[in-house]
Design a protein around this motif. Structure first.
Motif, PDB file in Angstrom:
ATOM      1  N   ALA A   6       0.801  -1.248  -0.152  1.00 25.99           N
ATOM      2  CA  ALA A   6       0.090   0.137  -0.148  1.00 25.99           C
ATOM      3  C   ALA A   6       0.795   1.202  -0.064  1.00 25.99           C
ATOM      4  CB  ALA A   6      -0.943  -0.201   1.204  1.00 25.99           C
ATOM      5  N   GLN A   7       1.938   1.243   0.401  1.00 28.04           N
ATOM      6  CA  GLN A   7       2.776   2.253   0.901  1.00 28.04           C
ATOM      7  C   GLN A   7       3.713   2.477  -0.705  1.00 28.04           C
ATOM      8  OE1 GLN A   7       5.198   1.768   4.355  1.00 28.04           O
ATOM      9  NE2 GLN A   7       3.924   2.875   5.214  1.00 28.04           N
ATOM     10  N   TYR A   8       3.900   1.656  -1.406  1.00 26.25           N
ATOM     11  CA  TYR A   8       4.550   1.451  -2.643  1.00 26.25           C
ATOM     12  C   TYR A   8       3.392   2.040  -3.796  1.00 26.25           C
ATOM     13  CZ  TYR A   8       9.207   0.025  -1.406  1.00 26.25           C
ATOM     14  OH  TYR A   8      10.695  -0.158  -0.828  1.00 26.25           O
ATOM     15  N   LEU A   9       2.429   1.387  -3.733  1.00 29.63           N
ATOM     16  CA  LEU A   9       1.237   1.473  -4.993  1.00 29.63           C
ATOM     17  C   LEU A   9      -0.066   2.225  -4.123  1.00 29.63           C
ATOM     18  CD1 LEU A   9       1.635  -2.170  -6.573  1.00 29.63           C
ATOM     19  CD2 LEU A   9       2.793  -0.072  -7.152  1.00 29.63           C
ATOM     20  N   GLN A  10       0.249   3.342  -3.917  1.00 28.34           N
ATOM     21  CA  GLN A  10      -0.560   4.268  -3.163  1.00 28.34           C
ATOM     22  C   GLN A  10      -1.915   4.172  -4.007  1.00 28.34           C
ATOM     23  OE1 GLN A  10       2.630   7.136  -2.499  1.00 28.34           O
ATOM     24  NE2 GLN A  10       1.271   7.792  -0.925  1.00 28.34           N
ATOM     25  N   ARG A  11      -2.025   4.204  -5.354  1.00 24.08           N
ATOM     26  CA  ARG A  11      -3.253   4.265  -6.074  1.00 24.08           C
ATOM     27  C   ARG A  11      -3.949   3.066  -6.401  1.00 24.08           C
ATOM     28  NH1 ARG A  11      -3.032   9.189  -9.207  1.00 24.08           N
ATOM     29  NH2 ARG A  11      -0.927  10.172  -9.319  1.00 24.08           N
ATOM     30  N   CYS A  12      -3.453   1.789  -5.836  1.00 24.74           N
ATOM     31  CA  CYS A  12      -3.952   0.545  -6.124  1.00 24.74           C
ATOM     32  C   CYS A  12      -5.178   0.316  -4.975  1.00 24.74           C
ATOM     33  CB  CYS A  12      -2.861  -0.417  -5.946  1.00 24.74           C
ATOM     34  SG  CYS A  12      -3.163  -2.026  -6.839  1.00 24.74           S
ATOM     35  N   SER A  13      -6.242  -0.530  -5.508  1.00 21.42           N
ATOM     36  CA  SER A  13      -7.350  -0.715  -4.789  1.00 21.42           C
ATOM     37  C   SER A  13      -6.945  -1.771  -3.734  1.00 21.42           C
ATOM     38  CB  SER A  13      -8.378  -1.262  -5.632  1.00 21.42           C
ATOM     39  OG  SER A  13      -8.127  -2.396  -6.076  1.00 21.42           O
ATOM     40  N   TYR A  14      -7.684  -1.802  -2.508  1.00 24.02           N
ATOM     41  CA  TYR A  14      -7.491  -3.008  -1.681  1.00 24.02           C
ATOM     42  C   TYR A  14      -7.482  -4.375  -1.994  1.00 24.02           C
ATOM     43  CZ  TYR A  14      -8.336  -5.804   2.711  1.00 24.02           C
ATOM     44  OH  TYR A  14      -8.149  -6.535   3.778  1.00 24.02           O
ATOM     45  N   GLU A  15      -8.474  -4.365  -2.986  1.00 20.49           N
ATOM     46  CA  GLU A  15      -8.609  -5.751  -3.672  1.00 20.49           C
ATOM     47  C   GLU A  15      -7.559  -6.140  -4.586  1.00 20.49           C
ATOM     48  OE1 GLU A  15     -12.094  -4.491  -1.855  1.00 20.49           O
ATOM     49  OE2 GLU A  15     -10.978  -3.448  -3.510  1.00 20.49           O
ATOM     50  N   GLY A  16      -6.829  -5.163  -5.220  1.00 26.37           N
ATOM     51  CA  GLY A  16      -5.903  -5.250  -5.995  1.00 26.37           C
ATOM     52  C   GLY A  16      -4.671  -5.684  -5.447  1.00 26.37           C
ATOM     53  N   LEU A  17      -4.340  -5.004  -4.425  1.00 21.55           N
ATOM     54  CA  LEU A  17      -3.412  -5.170  -3.423  1.00 21.55           C
ATOM     55  C   LEU A  17      -3.331  -6.912  -2.679  1.00 21.55           C
ATOM     56  CD1 LEU A  17      -2.510  -2.064  -1.673  1.00 21.55           C
ATOM     57  CD2 LEU A  17      -1.419  -2.926  -3.535  1.00 21.55           C
ATOM     58  N   LEU A  49       9.539  -6.079  -4.661  1.00 19.57           N
ATOM     59  CA  LEU A  49       9.791  -5.200  -5.800  1.00 19.57           C
ATOM     60  C   LEU A  49       9.523  -6.015  -7.223  1.00 19.57           C
ATOM     61  CD1 LEU A  49      12.513  -2.866  -4.696  1.00 19.57           C
ATOM     62  CD2 LEU A  49      10.198  -2.507  -4.686  1.00 19.57           C
ATOM     63  N   ASP A  50       9.909  -7.139  -7.073  1.00 18.77           N
ATOM     64  CA  ASP A  50       9.520  -8.046  -8.131  1.00 18.77           C
ATOM     65  C   ASP A  50       8.093  -8.281  -8.492  1.00 18.77           C
ATOM     66  OD1 ASP A  50      12.314  -8.320  -8.420  1.00 18.77           O
ATOM     67  OD2 ASP A  50      12.450 -10.517  -7.891  1.00 18.77           O
ATOM     68  N   GLU A  51       7.612  -8.389  -7.351  1.00 20.93           N
ATOM     69  CA  GLU A  51       5.798  -8.640  -7.541  1.00 20.93           C
ATOM     70  C   GLU A  51       5.373  -7.362  -8.077  1.00 20.93           C
ATOM     71  OE1 GLU A  51       2.763 -10.876  -7.010  1.00 20.93           O
ATOM     72  OE2 GLU A  51       4.578 -11.519  -6.390  1.00 20.93           O
ATOM     73  N   ILE A  52       5.675  -5.992  -7.594  1.00 19.68           N
ATOM     74  CA  ILE A  52       5.481  -4.783  -8.344  1.00 19.68           C
ATOM     75  C   ILE A  52       5.665  -4.802  -9.553  1.00 19.68           C
ATOM     76  CG2 ILE A  52       5.519  -2.086  -7.941  1.00 19.68           C
ATOM     77  CD1 ILE A  52       6.021  -2.607  -4.977  1.00 19.68           C
ATOM     78  N   CYS A  53       6.934  -5.130  -9.996  1.00 21.11           N
ATOM     79  CA  CYS A  53       7.343  -5.020 -11.445  1.00 21.11           C
ATOM     80  C   CYS A  53       6.487  -5.956 -12.280  1.00 21.11           C
ATOM     81  CB  CYS A  53       8.800  -4.826 -11.638  1.00 21.11           C
ATOM     82  SG  CYS A  53       9.653  -3.822 -10.566  1.00 21.11           S
ATOM     83  N   GLN A  54       5.841  -6.776 -11.650  1.00 20.19           N
ATOM     84  CA  GLN A  54       5.053  -7.776 -12.484  1.00 20.19           C
ATOM     85  C   GLN A  54       3.482  -7.393 -12.846  1.00 20.19           C
ATOM     86  OE1 GLN A  54       5.773 -11.683 -10.927  1.00 20.19           O
ATOM     87  NE2 GLN A  54       7.877 -11.553 -11.163  1.00 20.19           N
ATOM     88  N   VAL A  55       3.237  -6.197 -12.233  1.00 23.76           N
ATOM     89  CA  VAL A  55       1.804  -5.746 -12.210  1.00 23.76           C
ATOM     90  C   VAL A  55       1.770  -5.480 -13.307  1.00 23.76           C
ATOM     91  CG1 VAL A  55       0.421  -3.755 -11.484  1.00 23.76           C
ATOM     92  CG2 VAL A  55       1.672  -4.911  -9.777  1.00 23.76           C
ATOM     93  N   GLU A  56       0.448  -5.809 -14.110  1.00 25.87           N
ATOM     94  CA  GLU A  56       0.185  -5.391 -15.415  1.00 25.87           C
ATOM     95  C   GLU A  56      -0.270  -4.011 -15.579  1.00 25.87           C
ATOM     96  OE1 GLU A  56      -2.705  -7.694 -17.767  1.00 25.87           O
ATOM     97  OE2 GLU A  56      -2.462  -9.263 -16.699  1.00 25.87           O
ATOM     98  N   LYS A  57       0.010  -3.347 -16.574  1.00 22.84           N
ATOM     99  CA  LYS A  57      -0.289  -1.739 -16.826  1.00 22.84           C
ATOM    100  C   LYS A  57       0.071  -0.967 -15.730  1.00 22.84           C
ATOM    101  CE  LYS A  57      -4.273  -2.981 -19.742  1.00 22.84           C
ATOM    102  NZ  LYS A  57      -5.673  -2.950 -19.846  1.00 22.84           N
ATOM    103  N   LEU A  58       1.287  -1.319 -15.318  1.00 23.33           N
ATOM    104  CA  LEU A  58       2.032  -0.471 -14.010  1.00 23.33           C
ATOM    105  C   LEU A  58       2.021   1.057 -14.397  1.00 23.33           C
ATOM    106  CD1 LEU A  58       3.000  -0.602 -11.175  1.00 23.33           C
ATOM    107  CD2 LEU A  58       5.372  -0.842 -12.032  1.00 23.33           C
ATOM    108  N   ARG A  59       2.694   1.197 -15.692  1.00 21.78           N
ATOM    109  CA  ARG A  59       2.825   2.399 -16.207  1.00 21.78           C
ATOM    110  C   ARG A  59       1.714   3.260 -16.718  1.00 21.78           C
ATOM    111  NH1 ARG A  59       7.215   4.467 -18.332  1.00 21.78           N
ATOM    112  NH2 ARG A  59       8.434   2.330 -18.456  1.00 21.78           N
ATOM    113  N   ASP A  60       0.504   2.795 -16.717  1.00 21.30           N
ATOM    114  CA  ASP A  60      -0.663   3.373 -16.828  1.00 21.30           C
ATOM    115  C   ASP A  60      -1.024   4.165 -15.725  1.00 21.30           C
ATOM    116  OD1 ASP A  60      -0.695   2.222 -19.336  1.00 21.30           O
ATOM    117  OD2 ASP A  60      -2.358   0.974 -19.221  1.00 21.30           O
ATOM    118  N   SER A  61      -1.014   3.553 -14.518  1.00 20.76           N
ATOM    119  CA  SER A  61      -1.346   4.092 -13.255  1.00 20.76           C
ATOM    120  C   SER A  61      -0.366   4.990 -12.694  1.00 20.76           C
ATOM    121  CB  SER A  61      -1.903   3.008 -12.167  1.00 20.76           C
ATOM    122  OG  SER A  61      -2.799   2.335 -12.758  1.00 20.76           O
ATOM    123  N   TYR A  62       1.260   4.548 -12.998  1.00 21.47           N
ATOM    124  CA  TYR A  62       2.099   5.100 -12.313  1.00 21.47           C
ATOM    125  C   TYR A  62       3.147   5.809 -13.021  1.00 21.47           C
ATOM    126  CZ  TYR A  62       0.373   2.728  -8.066  1.00 21.47           C
ATOM    127  OH  TYR A  62      -0.551   2.218  -7.176  1.00 21.47           O
ATOM    128  N   GLY A  63       2.886   5.879 -14.328  1.00 20.63           N
ATOM    129  CA  GLY A  63       3.800   6.526 -15.165  1.00 20.63           C
ATOM    130  C   GLY A  63       5.251   6.269 -15.117  1.00 20.63           C
TER     131      GLY A  63
END
Length: 550
Positions: A6-17, A49-63
């Motif tokens: 939640a601290q790294y992916l602040q825009r992500c929903s509870y369900e997504g996390l 961080l590996d788990e975060i980097c595998q998130v689909e469309k990471l760039r769309d939400s986090y640029g």
């Protein structure tokens, strides 16, 4: 794990996390069963961080944050940390469900409710340490347990929620400050500061035990500050377990903390009062100034010898700030360096006590002068005095920022000057150091002037005296006179008293920025003139013309 994501992916929903958390927890179970399984040799930060980097469309939400994934560790983590946003505006303010709903939810699905609370706190406070968030969740649960039995649940929950928010804000400020000290001044200064603090807090604990705890504390802060919240949680729990296993040795004030559940223990210990000083502690002068072997002991190991002096001095002076204790220790080190090179060190040490007392007198005088000013003239005049001094020291800083800094410094005075005499100094310099650190952080991204730069980076212990002693910036070239800065209209007449005060403060700052050499008398005349002008013109039929003439 939820806190970390939640601290790294602040825009992500509870369900997504929740999906990411499940992946990491599944891996943990797999590694417990078989240490040689794939991915089990990775460090914890790398797994997250590996788990975060595998998130689909990471760039769309986090640029641009997605570019961090191309870096190698530890640069990859540093990169991700730089994208954390304190108090993010893209996260909607928390809307608490109606009290009947929340009490039923707590009864029916406690884990989900507390999970959502932890998620909400973590994404809004991306630097708050995991153990603290879990302890706030425990506070929240106690609030629900108490308030859901009350007749007026809402009022009860509102009071408790406000207290929890205030507590979170205060702890977050202190934790970010500790991380800044560690990052900017390094492990040695950080440990010296903590050694002073813990020796004040646990004056009966043996030196060897304090030193062991300091080593572990530095490691825990290193993990917490780098966002490695699972290790931070784990190692802090271990450290607390160690202190609790020897609580009688450390302090008489932490027994009750050690009986609390694990998530509440560490915060309780951190908030515990200082233990009572041991009686009949011998004078330090004998061992550290009069002993014939003092230079030999110092030569044998500088850091070890000074650490022991710092411990002994701190446990005798709970009323001093850690920064003042570090200045005294630095003064003592300077004396050792000088006197141990002479033929007669004892004679050289003759004036030592008076030399070291200069640091104490300077700090005591600053606190006394400011508290007297505040108590005699009140908050508003005290604030004006700070604004005048600090605008002259750093006229390049924006008017709004100067007002903000002035208000923070005034709040420190209001908080600390009403305390008993023996707690004023520690309170004042402790909180002022945080305000000054805030200025210094801004200085890094938008440099102010050479004086500020010097005070910010030269020495941690001397930061506050350096700012206090800073004079008018002689290299500053005032901007050309701009009449628009001094234009007033009828809005002033409908303004609230607070808005009028703010208007007067901004006028004051803008005047000093253009005339840094103004005397106190000139400033007083203009301030009185401003008040008289507002009173006169607001009674006229043609307000704007009156303001123009005045």
């Amino acid at each position: 794990s939820l806190i970390t994501f939640a601290q790294y992916l602040q825009r992500c929903s509870y369900e997504g996390l929740s999906k990411l958390v499940k992946d990491v927890v599944d891996l943990a179970h797999k590694c417990v069963a078989n240490e040689d399984a794939p991915d089990c040799s990775k460090s914890l930060p790398a797994i997250f961080l590996d788990e975060i980097c595998q998130v689909e469309k990471l760039r769309d939400s986090y640029g641009e944050m997605a570019d961090c994934c191309a870096k190698a560790d530890p640069e990859r983590n540093e990169c991700f940390l730089s994208f954390k946003v304190s108090q993010p505006d893209f996260v909607q303010p928390y809307q608490r469900p109606p009290s009947d709903v929340i009490c039923k939810e707590y009864q029916d699905d406690r884990v989900s409710l507390l999970g959502h609370f932890i998620y909400a706190v973590a994404r809004r406070n991306p630097f708050l340490y995991a153990p603290t968030i879990l302890s706030l969740a425990a506070d929240y649960e106690h609030a629900l347990q108490g308030c859901c039995k009350e007749s007026d649940v809402d009022t009860c929950l509102n009071e408790k929620a406000t207290a929890i928010k205030e507590k979170a804000k205060k702890i977050d400020t202190k934790q970010q400050y500790a991380c800044e000290v560690l990052k900017k001044f390094g492990g040695r200064t950080f440990q010296a500061n903590k050694l002073a603090r813990l020796s004040q807090k646990y004056p009966k604990a043996p030196f060897s035990e304090i030193i062991k705890v300091i080593e572990d504390v530095k490691e825990v802060y290193g993990e917490c500050c780098s966002g490695d919240m699972v290790e931070c949680m784990d190692d802090r729990a271990e450290l607390v377990a160690y202190v609790c296993s020897k609580h009688e040795l450390f302090s008489s004030k932490i027994k009750e903390c050690c009986e609390k559940p694990i998530v509440e223990r560490s915060q309780c210990i951190m908030e515990a009062e200082f233990d009572d000083k041991p009686e009949d502690l011998p004078s330090l002068a004998e061992k550290y100034l009069q002993d014939k072997e003092v230079c030999k002991s110092y030569e044998a190991g500088h850091d070890a010898f000074l650490s022991e002096f710092l411990y002994e001095y701190s446990r005798r002076h709970p009323e001093f700030s850690t920064q003042l204790i570090l200045r005294v220790t630095k003064g003592y080190e300077t004396l050792l360096e000088k006197c141990c090179k002479t033929d007669n060190p004892a004679e050289c040490f003759g004036n030592a006590v008076a030399e070291l007392n200069k640091h104490i007198q300077e700090t005591q005088e600053v606190v006394k002068t400011n508290c007297d000013l505040l108590n005699t003239h009140g908050e508003q005049d005290f604030l004006k005095g700070i604004l005048i001094r600090y605008t002259k020291k750093m006229p390049q800083v924006s008017t709004d920022t100067l007002v903000e800094i002035g208000k923070k410094m005034t709040a420190v005075g209001t908080k600390c000057c009403q305390l008993p005499e023996d707690r004023r100094l520690s309170c004042s310099e402790g909180y002022l150091s945080i305000v000054i650190n805030d200025m210094c952080k801004r200085q890094e991204t938008s440099p102010v002037n050479d004086n500020v730069s010097h005070c910010c980076s030269d020495s941690y212990a001397y930061r506050r005296p350096c700012f206090t002693a800073m004079g008018v910036d002689t290299k500053y070239v005032p901007p050309a006179f701009d009449p628009n800065v001094f234009s007033f209209d009828e809005k002033l007449c409908s303004a609230t008293p607070a808005e009028k005060e703010l208007g007067q403060m901004k006028l004051l700052i803008n005047l000093i920025k253009r005339k840094p050499q103004m005397t106190e008398e000139q400033i007083k005349t203009i301030s009185e003139g401003f008040t008289a002008m507002v009173d006169k013109c607001c009674k006229q039929s043609d307000i704007d013309t009156c303001f123009g003439e005045e």
